[in-house]
Design an enzyme around this catalytic site. Structure first.
Site, PDB file in Angstrom:
ATOM      1  N   ASP A 144       0.851  -1.194   0.000  1.00 40.74           N
ATOM      2  CA  ASP A 144       0.000   0.000   0.000  1.00 40.74           C
ATOM      3  C   ASP A 144       0.882   1.238   0.000  1.00 40.74           C
ATOM      4  O   ASP A 144       1.789   1.364   0.824  1.00 40.74           O
ATOM      5  CB  ASP A 144      -0.894  -0.010   1.240  1.00 40.74           C
ATOM      6  CG  ASP A 144      -1.728   1.266   1.360  1.00 40.74           C
ATOM      7  OD1 ASP A 144      -2.275   1.715   0.333  1.00 40.74           O
ATOM      8  OD2 ASP A 144      -1.821   1.816   2.465  1.00 40.74           O
TER       9      ASP A 144
ATOM     10  N   ASP B   4       0.413   5.301   0.264  1.00 39.24           N
ATOM     11  CA  ASP B   4      -0.554   6.334   0.629  1.00 39.24           C
ATOM     12  C   ASP B   4       0.131   7.687   0.577  1.00 39.24           C
ATOM     13  O   ASP B   4       1.158   7.899   1.234  1.00 39.24           O
ATOM     14  CB  ASP B   4      -1.084   6.066   2.042  1.00 39.24           C
ATOM     15  CG  ASP B   4      -2.291   6.915   2.392  1.00 39.24           C
ATOM     16  OD1 ASP B   4      -2.396   8.040   1.859  1.00 39.24           O
ATOM     17  OD2 ASP B   4      -3.116   6.476   3.198  1.00 39.24           O
TER      18      ASP B   4
ATOM     19  N   ASP C 247       3.463   1.174   3.180  1.00 36.61           N
ATOM     20  CA  ASP C 247       2.888   1.156   4.528  1.00 36.61           C
ATOM     21  C   ASP C 247       3.131  -0.232   5.134  1.00 36.61           C
ATOM     22  O   ASP C 247       2.509  -1.213   4.732  1.00 36.61           O
ATOM     23  CB  ASP C 247       1.392   1.462   4.431  1.00 36.61           C
ATOM     24  CG  ASP C 247       0.753   1.685   5.791  1.00 36.61           C
ATOM     25  OD1 ASP C 247       1.421   1.450   6.813  1.00 36.61           O
ATOM     26  OD2 ASP C 247      -0.420   2.102   5.828  1.00 36.61           O
TER      27      ASP C 247
END
Length: 389
Positions: free
Chosen positions: A98, A100, A292
């Site tokens: 992930d 972000d 992440d």
């Protein structure tokens, strides 16, 4: 979000789902399913611990329930609907990454536009895909790239070689991708020189961070040799730990022995080791991907279902072919076609620039007429409410 806004969004999300084709992930019946419905008030309610048997066919479920957010588990289970995680019977899990934009180094969400954050995030995505393909050897067919619909991207790796990894092993993957505590000594090995008479310290060039550092070292040396001496010395002094005296020493070494640089020799002469360390620091700063960690290490993670709508933006959680990533513009290409073609009235209470769609206009406070996708974006992000038509 007031009642009128909530009912409007729920209705339009339902219209989208009734015409959309959302593909479930592989082994959908072995995965846990969850969603967040449209509920009154500011809080959210997660409905989870469901199996495919509970929700039924995915497309019909989405059209029927019109969730605000929809998820499935990276993990596969014997009993995905069991309420106790310890009794679900974990089998394996996709390796999920992930990115972000809120968590990227050098990006301040308070100072950077939504468009700017997503552009920075795509740059990091390309770095991640390069590492996963070049360093880990994952094939494009085993990686699904997805725009999250919000501020970033997900990459689902479905390769049998990593499906059984536990959280500790996945943390090692994270540390590699982020070059956490990268051991400079580990980039070096001893090899015979060209005559085979002496062992020399050389960069590991076959793969991994050693290859990356070597490629940058060779390119850097070629750039220096193309400059005049004064500019080259100034360039060298921009590296960590390199002063004027060391810069002159390194410059002389590079001029005398370009072939030694190409071979990855770190014993070219005084200053060579300093140069390699500085290049290694630059490479790891520029080529790592700030993923992440909790998402990758969590073997029971719920992740957004591609093809659904992100309830905080009104944009589609868009799956992407690898060769389409470069040209993908999330603020245009993730706008649902269902929300194009007509204008609606919204009551804007958080004015300012709107980073979505073909026109990036600045809206004033009050009741305004906007393209529906702009209105949905503003309402989903809590910047406007639905006005009476």
């Amino acid at each position: 979000m007031n009642r009128r806004t909530r009912e409007y969004l729920r209705g339009r999300f339902g219209d989208y789902y009734r015409s959309a084709s959302v593909s479930p992930p592989p082994a959908a019946n072995e995965r846990e399913w969850g969603h967040i419905p449209f509920t009154a008030g500011d809080g959210t309610t997660m409905v989870r611990h469901q199996s495919l048997l509970d929700i039924g066919e995915v497309g019909e479920f989405l059209a029927r329930e019109t969730p605000r957010h929809a998820y499935f588990s990276a993990a596969r289970y014997d009993d995905p609907a069991n309420k106790r995680m310890s009794e679900k019977g974990w089998r394996r899990a996709d390796l999920v990454f992930d990115l972000d934009a809120d968590h990227l180094p050098g990006v301040d969400p308070a100072e950077t536009s939504y468009e700017g954050m997503l552009a920075a995030c795509k740059k990091e995505l390309l770095a991640l895909l390069d590492i996963l393909g070049s360093d880990f050897g994952f094939a494009d067919a085993d990686m699904q790239v997805v725009f999250s619909g919000g501020r970033g991207y997900h990459v689902h790796v479905r390769d049998d070689a990593v499906a059984d990894l536990d959280s500790t092993a996945r943390r090692e993957v994270v540390d590699y991708v982020r070059a956490v505590d990268l051991n400079y000594g580990g980039l070096i090995e001893k090899r015979p020189n060209e005559r085979g008479t002496t062992l020399q310290k050389q960069l590991r060039r076959e793969g991994g961070w050693g290859r990356r550092v070597h490629e940058e070292l060779v390119a850097y040396a070629e750039r220096l040799r193309a400059m005049d001496e004064a500019d080259a010395l100034a360039e060298l002094q921009e590296l960590d730990g390199v002063g004027e005296k060391t810069a002159r020493t390194i410059y002389g070494v590079l001029e005398r022995n370009p072939e030694g640089v190409k071979s990855g020799n770190v014993e070219l002469g005084p200053g060579a080791s300093t140069l390699v360390r500085a290049i290694a620091a630059r490479v790891t700063a520029e080529q790592t991907a700030p993923i992440d960690e909790p998402v990758t290490t969590d073997v029971r993670r719920l992740i957004r279902l591609p093809g659904t709508i992100h309830g905080g933006s009104g944009l589609v959680v868009r799956p992407l072919d690898r060769d389409a990533v470069d040209e993908f513009d999330p603020l245009v290409d993730a706008v649902p076609d269902r929300f194009r073609g007509r204008d609606i009235l919204v009551d804007v209470h958080e004015p300012g620039r709107v980073d979505v769609g073909d026109d990036r206009d600045k809206l004033e406070e009050g009741i305004v007429s906007v393209p529906e996708y702009v209105g949905v974006f503003l309402m989903a992000r809590g910047r406007a409410e639905k006005a009476r038509e």
